[in-house]
Design an enzyme around this catalytic site. Structure first.
Site, PDB file in Angstrom:
ATOM      1  N   SER A   1       0.916  -1.235  -0.047  1.00 46.79           N
ATOM      2  CA  SER A   1       0.253  -0.311  -0.293  1.00 46.79           C
ATOM      3  C   SER A   1       0.886   1.075   0.459  1.00 46.79           C
ATOM      4  CB  SER A   1      -0.749   0.060   1.504  1.00 46.79           C
ATOM      5  OG  SER A   1      -1.564   0.895   1.541  1.00 46.79           O
ATOM      6  N   ARG A   2       0.324   2.873  -0.055  1.00 42.04           N
ATOM      7  CA  ARG A   2       1.042   3.649  -0.559  1.00 42.04           C
ATOM      8  C   ARG A   2       1.343   4.189   1.162  1.00 42.04           C
ATOM      9  NH1 ARG A   2      -2.608   7.508  -2.916  1.00 42.04           N
ATOM     10  NH2 ARG A   2      -4.587   5.833  -1.483  1.00 42.04           N
TER      11      ARG A   2
ATOM     12  N   LYS B   1      -9.565  -5.148 -14.324  1.00 37.79           N
ATOM     13  CA  LYS B   1      -9.768  -4.194 -15.502  1.00 37.79           C
ATOM     14  C   LYS B   1     -10.558  -2.680 -15.110  1.00 37.79           C
ATOM     15  CE  LYS B   1     -13.822  -3.369 -14.224  1.00 37.79           C
ATOM     16  NZ  LYS B   1     -14.317  -2.745 -13.530  1.00 37.79           N
TER      17      LYS B   1
ATOM     18  N   ASP C   1     -15.944   1.739 -15.967  1.00 35.55           N
ATOM     19  CA  ASP C   1     -15.460   0.805 -15.113  1.00 35.55           C
ATOM     20  C   ASP C   1     -16.814  -0.661 -15.201  1.00 35.55           C
ATOM     21  OD1 ASP C   1     -15.104   0.469 -12.590  1.00 35.55           O
ATOM     22  OD2 ASP C   1     -17.001   0.809 -11.204  1.00 35.55           O
TER      23      ASP C   1
HETATM   24  N1  LIG Z   1     -13.235  -7.400 -11.167  1.00 40.72           N
HETATM   25  C1  LIG Z   1     -13.894  -6.813 -10.530  1.00 40.72           C
HETATM   26  O1  LIG Z   1     -15.137  -7.016  -9.909  1.00 40.72           O
HETATM   27  C2  LIG Z   1     -13.447  -5.149  -9.696  1.00 40.72           C
HETATM   28  C3  LIG Z   1     -14.646  -5.071  -8.814  1.00 40.72           C
HETATM   29  C4  LIG Z   1     -13.778  -3.238  -7.991  1.00 40.72           C
HETATM   30  C5  LIG Z   1     -13.287  -2.358  -9.087  1.00 40.72           C
HETATM   31  N2  LIG Z   1     -12.288  -3.217 -10.140  1.00 40.72           N
HETATM   32  C6  LIG Z   1     -10.590  -2.879 -10.883  1.00 40.72           C
HETATM   33  O2  LIG Z   1     -10.381  -2.862  -9.569  1.00 40.72           O
HETATM   34  C7  LIG Z   1      -9.274  -1.430 -10.026  1.00 40.72           C
HETATM   35  C8  LIG Z   1      -9.627  -0.945  -8.229  1.00 40.72           C
HETATM   36  O3  LIG Z   1     -10.543  -0.588  -7.593  1.00 40.72           O
HETATM   37  P1  LIG Z   1     -11.083  -0.728  -6.658  1.00 40.72           P
HETATM   38  O4  LIG Z   1     -12.899  -0.686  -6.332  1.00 40.72           O
HETATM   39  O5  LIG Z   1     -10.925  -0.957  -5.328  1.00 40.72           O
HETATM   40  O6  LIG Z   1     -10.800   0.758  -6.097  1.00 40.72           O
HETATM   41  P2  LIG Z   1     -10.186   1.512  -4.765  1.00 40.72           P
HETATM   42  O7  LIG Z   1     -11.405   1.180  -3.524  1.00 40.72           O
HETATM   43  O8  LIG Z   1     -10.549   2.960  -4.265  1.00 40.72           O
HETATM   44  O9  LIG Z   1      -9.036   1.086  -4.473  1.00 40.72           O
HETATM   45  C9  LIG Z   1      -7.886   1.581  -4.998  1.00 40.72           C
HETATM   46  C10 LIG Z   1      -6.986   1.005  -4.437  1.00 40.72           C
HETATM   47  O10 LIG Z   1      -5.595   1.967  -5.139  1.00 40.72           O
HETATM   48  C11 LIG Z   1      -4.538   2.616  -4.617  1.00 40.72           C
HETATM   49  N3  LIG Z   1      -4.009   3.733  -4.844  1.00 40.72           N
HETATM   50  C12 LIG Z   1      -3.101   4.201  -5.376  1.00 40.72           C
HETATM   51  N4  LIG Z   1      -3.227   5.506  -5.907  1.00 40.72           N
HETATM   52  C13 LIG Z   1      -4.184   6.457  -6.069  1.00 40.72           C
HETATM   53  C14 LIG Z   1      -5.331   6.899  -5.623  1.00 40.72           C
HETATM   54  N5  LIG Z   1      -3.837   8.195  -6.514  1.00 40.72           N
HETATM   55  N6  LIG Z   1      -5.930   7.422  -6.228  1.00 40.72           N
HETATM   56  C15 LIG Z   1      -6.469   6.368  -4.956  1.00 40.72           C
HETATM   57  N7  LIG Z   1      -6.457   5.132  -5.277  1.00 40.72           N
HETATM   58  C16 LIG Z   1      -4.553   4.938  -5.572  1.00 40.72           C
HETATM   59  C17 LIG Z   1      -4.597   2.267  -2.966  1.00 40.72           C
HETATM   60  O11 LIG Z   1      -4.602   1.380  -2.241  1.00 40.72           O
HETATM   61  P3  LIG Z   1      -3.745   1.934  -1.235  1.00 40.72           P
HETATM   62  O12 LIG Z   1      -3.854   3.234  -0.370  1.00 40.72           O
HETATM   63  O13 LIG Z   1      -3.393   0.621  -0.052  1.00 40.72           O
HETATM   64  O14 LIG Z   1      -2.175   1.980  -2.004  1.00 40.72           O
HETATM   65  C18 LIG Z   1      -6.590   1.923  -3.050  1.00 40.72           C
HETATM   66  O15 LIG Z   1      -6.836   2.221  -2.435  1.00 40.72           O
HETATM   67  C19 LIG Z   1     -10.378  -0.676 -10.449  1.00 40.72           C
HETATM   68  O16 LIG Z   1      -9.584  -0.361 -12.169  1.00 40.72           O
HETATM   69  C20 LIG Z   1     -11.678  -0.876 -10.736  1.00 40.72           C
HETATM   70  O17 LIG Z   1     -11.814  -0.879 -12.389  1.00 40.72           O
HETATM   71  C21 LIG Z   1     -12.308  -4.542 -10.596  1.00 40.72           C
END
Ligand SMILES: NC(=O)c1ccc[n+]([C@@H]2O[C@H](COP(=O)([O-])OP(=O)(O)OC[C@H]3O[C@@H](n4cnc5c(N)ncnc54)[C@H](OP(=O)(O)O)[C@@H]3O)[C@@H](O)[C@H]2O)c1
Length: 339
Positions: free
Chosen positions: A52-53, A113, A194
């Protein structure tokens, strides 16, 4: 001799088809939690490290899922020689950068994705994987789910004749938080990339690349798309697709054939039931999946690593290129730019 046996067993050379795959996760948000839960249910693999960051966040996440290493920097995880596979779960705009960094550290990558923001980025990622001779795959989990694979096999068998029409939509109405990555334009937020990617994936997987497409969208005040209607034209078929972050509707996929139809119940992109209707008969199949559904892509990826393959035969590089090209075409049609 015994010593040599122990060493070989430790580095898993004795059992290539069941050798334990040690995973690392980068970006510990919502999807990382779901992925980590499913990872625990897949045989012969383990969550080895998380990054994580924030060191505190990594420590908490690592403790929750029993990871051996918790890094407060993505780069440190990429450098860890004990890792066999890295799952990238950061926002879309970072997928290219993080994937290329991991590949340059010779680590196989399963990246969420959309694979990246546009076809140029995806091409760069694939070229980097090929240069480094490292496995790379887009984590489009629907492609690996038993119900979806069953539907694709059914289409191929032509039991119901030709597929003439697909109607598929994905909509949900989240809280309107424009700092959240789902809606934040700077992080690649918006409906098409998304969630629209799922109906688009369904069309490409079942009907292939369209001859032409039309698309219309609405936008939030920050320029992210709130909803989008898409029509794909094929020589003998049409796909009516939609996505929305402002309406809450059923997320179904309906396939109409010459001699019947298949409905994938809501939500079609997740493990689900399907109903097949033909000749006045109706049959519903339940695939009894015991995980959240990410286990199937994990298991597939583990096997690719064990077999030393550089590309999946289910989610090929060419398919990922086609998918992002179509998403680019939709964005062009609706005037959605992330530059
Ligand atoms: N396959 C699926 O079912 C599915 C479902 C949801 C999302 N996704 C994909 O997975 C990816 C993440 O989605 P999510 O819903 O998990 O997002 P999220 O809850 O916002 O988490 C993303 C993570 O990325 C990291 N990060 C690094 N730089 C960042 C920034 N500038 N701002 C915010 N976060 C940053 C953070 O982790 P740290 O703080 O730990 O560094 C954050 O917790 C997306 O590309 C989305 O399309 C896929």
């Amino acid at each position: 001799m015994l010593f040599l046996f122990k060493v070989l067993a430790t580095i898993n050379l004795l059992k290539p088809h069941s050798r334990n795959i040690r995973w690392g996760i980068i970006g510990l948000g919502r999807i990382a939690h779901e992925f980590a839960q499913d990872l625990q249910k897949v045989p012969n693999c383990s969550l080895y490290a998380v990054a994580s960051r924030s060191q505190e966040k990594a420590d908490d996440f690592g403790a929750l899922y029993g990871a051996q290493q918790a890094y407060g920097s993505y780069e440190l995880l990429m450098q860890d020689d004990a890792i066999d596979a890295i799952y990238i779960a950061t926002p879309h705009v970072f997928h290219k950068e993080h994937t290329i960094q991991c590949l340059n550290h010779k680590k196989p990558v399963l990246c969420e994705k959309p694979f990246a923001m546009n076809v140029e980025e995806v091409s760069e990622m694939i070229a980097c994987a090929q240069q480094n001779e490292v496995l790379l795959m887009e984590a489009l989990w629907t492609a690996f789910l038993p119900h979806f694979q069953h539907v694709l096999r059914f289409i191929k068998s032509r039991e119901l004749g030709d597929l003439r029409q697909l109607s598929a939509g994905f909509s949900f109405a989240p809280q309107l938080d424009f700092e959240d990555r789902v809606l934040k334009k700077e992080l690649g937020g918006g409906a098409v990339l998304d969630i629209g990617i799922y109906p688009v994936y369904a069309a490409l997987a079942s009907l292939g690349l369209p001859d032409s497409l039309e698309a219309k969208a609405n936008f939030f005040h920050n320029g992210a798309d709130s909803d989008c209607m898409m029509v794909f034209h094929y020589p003998k078929a049409t796909a009516n697709l939609s996505c929305s972050l402002i309406h809450h509707e059923k997320t179904e996929a309906k396939f109409l054939f010459e001699k019947g139809q298949i409905l994938i119940h809501s939500m079609f992109h997740k493990p689900n039931r399907i109903t097949i209707r033909s000749n006045g008969k109706e049959e519903t199949l339940d695939f009894g999946v015991a995980t959240l559904g990410y286990s199937f892509e994990i298991d597939h990826f583990n096997q690719l690593i064990r077999e030393g393959l550089l590309e999946s035969d289910v989610m090929t590089h060419q398919f990922s290129l086609n998918l992002i090209r179509v998403l680019d075409a939709i964005r062009k049609e609706i005037g959605l730019s992330y530059e």
